[in-house]
Design an enzyme around this catalytic site. Sequence first.
Site, PDB file in Angstrom:
ATOM      1  N   HIS A 107      43.407  59.044  -2.268  1.00 46.41           N
ATOM      2  CA  HIS A 107      44.664  59.326  -1.573  1.00 46.41           C
ATOM      3  C   HIS A 107      44.651  58.840  -0.124  1.00 46.41           C
ATOM      4  CE1 HIS A 107      42.851  62.681   0.712  1.00 46.41           C
ATOM      5  NE2 HIS A 107      42.123  62.848  -0.384  1.00 46.41           N
ATOM      6  N   ASP A 108      45.796  58.331   0.306  1.00 44.39           N
ATOM      7  CA  ASP A 108      46.046  57.959   1.704  1.00 44.39           C
ATOM      8  C   ASP A 108      45.174  56.805   2.183  1.00 44.39           C
ATOM      9  OD1 ASP A 108      47.984  60.208   2.360  1.00 44.39           O
ATOM     10  OD2 ASP A 108      46.227  61.378   1.788  1.00 44.39           O
ATOM     11  N   GLY A 152      39.168  59.455   0.612  1.00 43.36           N
ATOM     12  CA  GLY A 152      40.503  59.524   1.198  1.00 43.36           C
ATOM     13  C   GLY A 152      40.573  58.977   2.612  1.00 43.36           C
TER      14      GLY A 152
END
Length: 263
Positions: A118-119, A136
């Site tokens: 994520h991200d 992340g």
Amino acid sequence: MNQPLAYIHPGAKVAQNVVIEPFSTISNDVEIGEGTWIGPNVTIMPGARIGRNCKIFPGAVISAEPQDLKYEGEETHTYIGDNTIIRECVTVNKGTKALGYTKIGDNCLIMATVHVAHDCVVGNNVILVNGVALAGHIFVDDYAIVGGMSPVHQFTKIGRHALVAGGTLVRKDVPPFVKAARNPISYVGINSIGLRRRGFEPDKISEIQNIYRILFQKKLNVTQAVQMVETELAATPERDEILQFVTESSRGIMRGYMPNGNY
């Protein structure tokens, strides 16, 4: 051309000339650009925005929910740029409210079993070799190459044109134009072959080498080395890019390398 054994949600926006092979699932809130090929047994989940002329191979899962306990079901996205190849069993998780999206740029090659958490933001023309695991909030800049089976710690940055050797544990930021290897991760020279292939002139490569000799081989601390580079070397886009990367590094940059092994 969509195979009858593929599932495409009525709410998905799929260009007319996209090919979706059997047993793939295209969820609601998905957009797929012209000329993209979706192989068999691919799962594309809500929030995916896939560009033109991509290839996604069997077993890939794009835009699954983040493996992050802070994720609360907020609406986020996954962006895949044009002409990017995603090989077998790659997983790309959507963003969280921290950034709102995960992004892979144009003309990238994401080899089999890579994980992009994520991200993360992956630039253009990046190669992630088999088994790379991005935690992340990682930033990988344009033309970087990360060798196979390399885990990358969360919030780490890898600079433009950098080359990370296979099997390297990346716990610190890797500045642009360099080669990184060993454990703990260390400077092992500049990526001269890659730079020549991408059109850098010999004088420019020598300039970059001189900057990193000061940063990594003069036995100076980072503050002293930055000051010396600013004082002794003329300002150029590459010099300023390196200095900005080093001075803005929140995790700190990787270690220097000394020929006698004391690094």
